[in-house]
Design a protein around this motif. Structure first.
Motif, PDB file in Angstrom:
ATOM      1  N   ILE A 301       0.825  -1.225   0.000  1.00  0.00           N
ATOM      2  CA  ILE A 301       0.000   0.000   0.000  1.00  0.00           C
ATOM      3  C   ILE A 301       0.853   1.268   0.000  1.00  0.00           C
ATOM      4  N   PHE A 302       2.083   1.151   0.516  1.00  0.00           N
ATOM      5  CA  PHE A 302       2.906   2.356   0.629  1.00  0.00           C
ATOM      6  C   PHE A 302       3.390   2.839  -0.732  1.00  0.00           C
ATOM      7  N   THR A 303       3.491   1.927  -1.670  1.00  0.00           N
ATOM      8  CA  THR A 303       3.833   2.331  -3.037  1.00  0.00           C
ATOM      9  C   THR A 303       2.660   3.122  -3.628  1.00  0.00           C
ATOM     10  N   PHE A 304       1.431   2.703  -3.290  1.00  0.00           N
ATOM     11  CA  PHE A 304       0.248   3.442  -3.768  1.00  0.00           C
ATOM     12  C   PHE A 304       0.193   4.824  -3.104  1.00  0.00           C
ATOM     13  N   TYR A 305       0.463   4.870  -1.793  1.00  0.00           N
ATOM     14  CA  TYR A 305       0.446   6.164  -1.098  1.00  0.00           C
ATOM     15  C   TYR A 305       1.468   7.110  -1.721  1.00  0.00           C
ATOM     16  N   LYS A 306       2.669   6.591  -1.890  1.00  0.00           N
ATOM     17  CA  LYS A 306       3.735   7.448  -2.423  1.00  0.00           C
ATOM     18  C   LYS A 306       3.379   7.926  -3.827  1.00  0.00           C
ATOM     19  N   GLY A 313       7.447   7.686   5.248  1.00  0.00           N
ATOM     20  CA  GLY A 313       8.517   7.384   6.196  1.00  0.00           C
ATOM     21  C   GLY A 313       9.450   6.351   5.616  1.00  0.00           C
ATOM     22  N   SER A 314       9.787   5.341   6.426  1.00  0.00           N
ATOM     23  CA  SER A 314      10.684   4.292   5.914  1.00  0.00           C
ATOM     24  C   SER A 314       9.920   3.011   5.586  1.00  0.00           C
ATOM     25  N   SER A 315       8.635   3.157   5.269  1.00  0.00           N
ATOM     26  CA  SER A 315       7.817   1.993   4.876  1.00  0.00           C
ATOM     27  C   SER A 315       8.349   1.389   3.576  1.00  0.00           C
TER      28      SER A 315
END
Ligand SMILES: Nc1ncnc2c1ncn2[C@@H]1O[C@H](COP(=O)(O)OP(=O)(O)O)[C@@H](O)[C@H]1O
Ligand SMILES: O=C(OP(=O)(O)O)[C@H](O)COP(=O)(O)O
Length: 480
Positions: A301-306, A313-315
């Protein structure tokens, strides 16, 4: 599908609002940053890259391929062992390829016998019809003959479950095996040694396949977990043995993973988690063609957020997949699929079971912290989105469920699916870590279907054809 999509938008807003009274102060901070129009609870269509709610909504589904089957699906209508009559089987030597690749501890004790139990119905059917069963499997990934990968530890459990004493060979081909086959009575079972002790197995060498085939009169493939491998015992052997048919387990896996997904009872929701976007692209793309609701969790999901311009952060982020994430969001919108990303996450100050943790809105991950689970508001929203569904498929954990502190999202999904299953919803668990999570929570028994194949189920969900299935005899001629 307005009923499936509109409430999820609304509930996301509601859950953000409830955070102001019941949840963490950081969730409150997030609510305060919401534009006024959002906190009104109005259902909003579409999405934007800056959307702090991270959801894609369209009021009606367009282009749903209800009832449509793909070429791969059509060609997977295979002849089953159930199609063979008593006279086809009585006294016949049947080569059964199963996936008995079970975990063993340091003392060679079986720690999970799911795959053995799953193979029993086909073997019992053959025994009851007077066949002579030549049972074959791999265990692990041995390089040559390796005692710790012997199938010997499986003999007691197989015998117990079958209610007969099975015989074990020390090899899988050769004169000694041929002698044991010759002395096999009707209704007897001979377990061959690990077929991967020969490198020719994975190379699918025809001469080796021919030697395996020479032991028997007909072939049954029940090894769903290995059906994505074109090996001698899963694919090559079919060229020398007729008929070559599917076992009951293989049939059941295809019925659920292909049948229920191609022609699902709707609304049809998919939950996809796991560590990386890259390992799930095929699954997400394929499911976007079929489902009404797509819930995403896990490290991806963090790739989608970014991709939406947020700090993570460091996700875990796959920098080279940012464009792809944007494309997938756009594709969901174009297809009319309600795609939900978690609105809050559990973050940690290090990747460890004893990390300090806190819950924050997904838009407020501080530098130096990493997201390791979905948060309580997201769980609530996901549960509400799932409430109206009739079919749910789940592949991949919502967080680092191996650490208790970050297992709540994954365990909540498992519990919700168990609850839905009890209400008649078709619930399908796609293998791998999701199965481990379902078993950890103790709800495996109530699910409609739990796949015995991690890699195989993923490939099937991606729409790929499985060589071990393709090689089997067609059930009936089907027009494509
Ligand atoms: N937020 C996260 N950050 C890092 N790793 C994660 C996160 N969420 C889940 N994971 C990891 O993803 C792994 C499972 O990924 P994957 O192999 O893609 O799933 P599956 O085996 O279900 O197909 C698990 O080991 C889990 O710890
Ligand atoms: O355990 C298996 O696959 P899975 O871990 O993807 O479910 C199968 O037995 C296939 O084994 P392989 O991946 O060594 O070919």
């Amino acid at each position: 599908m307005a009923s499936a999509t509109a409430p999820t938008t609304f509930s996301l807003l509601k859950s953000a609002a409830s955070a102001s009274t019941s949840s963490s102060s950081s969730a409150r901070a997030s609510l305060l940053r919401l534009p006024a129009s959002r906190s009104s609870g109005a259902v909003r269509l579409g999405f934007s890259a800056a959307d702090p709610l991270f959801s894609v909504h369209v009021a009606s589904r367009i282009g749903a391929i209800k009832g449509k089957v793909t070429r791969g699906v059509v060609s997977m209508a295979k002849k089953s062992v159930g199609d063979l009559s008593g006279s086809d089987l009585k006294g016949k030597k049947v080569f059964v390829r199963a996936d008995l690749n079970v975990p063993l501890d340091d003392n060679q004790n079986i720690t999970d016998d799911t795959r053995i139990r799953a193979a029993i119905p086909t073997i019992k059917h053959l025994i009851q019809n007077g066949a002579k069963v030549i049972l074959s499997s791999h265990l692990g990934r041995p390089k040559g003959v390796t005692p710790k990968f012997s199938l010997a530890p499986l003999v007691p459990r197989l015998s117990e479950l079958l209610g007969i004493n099975i015989v074990k060979a020390d090899d899988c081909i050769g004169p000694e095996v041929e002698k044991l086959v010759a002395s096999l009575p009707e209704g007897g079972v001979l377990l061959l040694e690990n077929v991967r002790f020969y490198k020719e197995e994975e190379k699918n060498e025809p001469e080796f396949a021919k030697k395996l085939a020479s032991l028997a009169d007909l072939y049954v493939n029940d090894a769903f977990g290995t059906a994505h491998r074109a090996h001698a015992s899963t694919e090559g052997v079919t060229k020398f043995l007729k008929p070559s048919v599917a076992g009951f387990l293989l049939q059941k896996e295809l019925d659920y993973l292909v049948g229920a997904v191609s022609t699902p009872k709707r609304p049809f929701a998919a939950i996809v988690g796991g560590s990386k976007v890259s390992s799930k692209i095929g699954v997400i793309e394929s499911l976007l063609e079929k489902c009404d609701i797509l819930l995403l969790g896990g490290g991806m999901i963090f790739t989608f957020y970014k991709a939406q311009g947020l700090s993570v952060g460091s996700s875990l982020v796959e920098e080279d997949k940012l464009d792809l994430a944007t494309t997938l969001l756009a594709k969901a919108k174009a297809k009319g699929v309600s795609l939900l990303l978690p609105s809050d996450v559990v973050i940690a100050d290090k990747f460890a079971p004893d990390a300090n943790s806190k819950i924050v809105p997904a838009s407020a991950i501080p530098d130096g912290w990493m997201g390791l689970d979905i948060g309580p508001d997201s769980i609530k929203t996901f549960n509400e989105a799932l409430e109206t569904t009739k079919t749910v498929i789940w592949n991949g954990p919502m967080g680092v469920f191996e650490f208790d502190k970050f297992a709540i999202g994954t365990e909540s999904v498992a519990k919700k699916l168990a609850d839905l299953s009890g209400k008649g919803v078709t619930t399908i668990i796609g293998g791998g870590d999701s199965v481990a999570a379902v078993e950890k929570v103790g709800v495996a028994e109530v699910m409609s279907h739990i796949s015995t194949g991690g890699g195989a189920s993923l490939e099937l969900l991606e729409g790929k054809e499985l060589p071990g299935v393709i090689a089997l005899d067609e059930a009936i001629p089907v027009a494509v």
